[in-house]
Design an enzyme around this catalytic site. Structure first.
Site, PDB file in Angstrom:
ATOM      1  N   LYS A 126     -59.475  12.370  83.835  1.00  0.00           N
ATOM      2  CA  LYS A 126     -59.507  12.327  82.371  1.00  0.00           C
ATOM      3  C   LYS A 126     -60.344  11.123  81.956  1.00  0.00           C
ATOM      4  CE  LYS A 126     -57.652  14.877  79.043  1.00  0.00           C
ATOM      5  NZ  LYS A 126     -57.545  16.342  79.061  1.00  0.00           N
ATOM      6  N   ASP A 166     -62.060  17.351  74.846  1.00  0.00           N
ATOM      7  CA  ASP A 166     -60.652  17.173  74.509  1.00  0.00           C
ATOM      8  C   ASP A 166     -60.660  16.804  73.021  1.00  0.00           C
ATOM      9  OD1 ASP A 166     -57.847  16.923  75.910  1.00  0.00           O
ATOM     10  OD2 ASP A 166     -57.938  15.149  74.640  1.00  0.00           O
TER      11      ASP A 166
END
Length: 444
Positions: A126, A166
């Site tokens: 991430k 995201d």
């Protein structure tokens, strides 16, 4: 003290000031206790849990860029490469003022299990920045993205680490990031997913996370001799995941009556008119309150409290820890039967426990929202083969992946005598594959 408790205490001690990461680790380790206890001696000897909770690599860097006034701005950039046991790191980039290293570690840790559940060869990672694209011009967003990728490109690649979008990172941002990667590295490869259809993107990718949430919901309902059709649904958020969860739920015959954003929530007893929401959020980048001005019979309420609206199904699709214990109690009191997470860890631990103890069928985000990363992996496959699959082909693959994830979580829960506890089931199923790969590859 048990092995899982020891490791959790160590995580808290070694990672101060990172409550979201602590929360994610606790939820997983508590779920895994039944598995760990059966193999504790082997897992201790190999330090499996210590290796599992520690990222393989964290990259932190400054991102200088020039705004429209000619002033130099500086943001922080990160990439957390958490676990590559089953494939290259895979996970989104988040551009939001709340981004910090602890939040990205929580997301990367969750991503490792989520990616494992898809059955596809992708590891967990991430990244992101505390940059806020809201209110910025296209030129400012481009300037930031180019500066961000100038540093990030040193650490990613089609077979190393493949970021996606995201919160705050949509098609515009992915396009700017990909263009800069190609410019610097001289490579036209599938290094980012969520790309535009004209340069290697996949059909259904935009819809995938939201569609996947509803496909998962549908499988849970079918397993309990129920149906989505005719149910009243509240969907939180009004971004990409929420919009396409509403779309698919409506297609399956449900009525979605409420959505929200960070300012407040709308209620439409006649069912959300998604064309209006798409125009507000995707075209005009406006606020959800505009819906009440445009749709007769709809109301807007400032602030929190969307959980007060009576519903059969609640789909939290906004952000972490948005649903707390008070909200969970209200949902139960109003007869809610299903909570399926579209966001990453949107429900607090005490709220999750309360929902489960009161008969609500609860599916965690690492299983329910895996459709997005699954379709990203399908995009990677298409890029590698220089192919483009049809919308129907990708949707069918996505649907089958979500059905498979449901059965993995369901079967794992049943194996350990915890039927309908999908939190335990999803964590165990994801853990087993990652650990098998870790053991096979030695101490790395």
């Amino acid at each position: 003290m048990s092995y899982t408790e020891e490791v959790y205490e160590r995580v808290v001690a070694q990672n101060p000031g990172e409550p979201e990461f602590h929360q994610a680790v606790k939820e997983v380790l508590d779920s895994l206790k039944v598995v760990i206890d059966k193999n504790e001696e082997e897992y201790r000897k190999l330090s499996i849990l210590e290796r599992l909770v520690e990222p393989e690599r964290i990259i932190s860097f400054k991102v200088p860029w020039i705004d429209d006034n000619g002033t130099v701005q500086v943001n922080k950039g990160y990439r957390v490469q958490f676990n590559s046991a089953i494939g290259p790191y895979k996970g989104g980039l988040r551009f939001h003022p709340s981004v910090n290293q602890g939040i990205l570690k929580f997301l990367g840790f969750e991503q490792t299990f989520k990616n494992s559940l898809t059955g596809l060869p992708i590891g967990g990672g991430k990244g992101g920045s505390n940059f806020d694209p809201k209110g910025k011009s296209d030129r400012e967003v481009m300037a930031f993205c180019q500066s961000f990728m100038t540093e990030l490109c040193k650490y990613i690649g089609a077979d190393t680490d493949v970021p996606a979008g995201d919160i705050g990172v949509g098609g515009r941002e992915i396009g700017y990031l990909f263009g800069q990667y190609k410019r610097i590295r001289g490579l036209y490869e599938g290094v980012l997913t969520g790309k535009g259809l004209s340069f290697g993107g996949s059909l259904i990718r935009t819809e995938a996370t939201g569609y996947g949430v509803v496909y998962m919901l549908n499988e849970i309902a079918k397993a309990h001799n129920d149906s989505v059709e005719g149910k009243t649904i509240v969907v939180t958020g009004s971004g990409n995941v929420a919009i396409y969860a509403v779309e698919k739920a409506t297609q399956l015959g449900a009525k979605v009556v409420a959505m929200n954003d960070s300012n407040g929530y709308i209620y439409d007893p006649n069912g959300i008119n998604l064309d209006v929401v798409k125009d507000i959020k995707e075209v005009k980048r406006g606020r959800i309150k505009e819906y009440a001005d445009r749709v007769e019979g709809a109301t807007y309420t400032e602030g929190l409290g969307i959980w007060n609206i009576k519903c059969d199904i609640y789909l939290p699709c906004a952000t972490q820890n948005e649903l707390g214990l008070d909200g969970a109690k209200t949902l139960v009191a109003n007869g809610c039967k299903y909570v399926v997470e579209g966001a990453n860890m949107p429900t607090t631990l005490d709220a999750t426990t309360y929902l489960q103890e009161n008969g609500v069928l609860f599916m965690p985000g690492k299983a329910a929202n895996a459709g997005g990363v699954a379709t990203s992996a399908l995009e990677m496959s298409q890029n590698s083969m220089r192919l483009s699959w049809t919308r129907e082909e990708v949707d069918e693959k996505l649907h089958n992946i979500m059905i498979d994830i449901f059965h993995k979580a369901d079967d794992a829960a049943k194996r350990y005598g915890m039927e309908d506890n999908y939190v335990v089931g999803a964590n165990i199923a994801g853990f087993e594959k990652v650990v098998d790969a870790m053991k096979a590859q030695g101490i790395v």
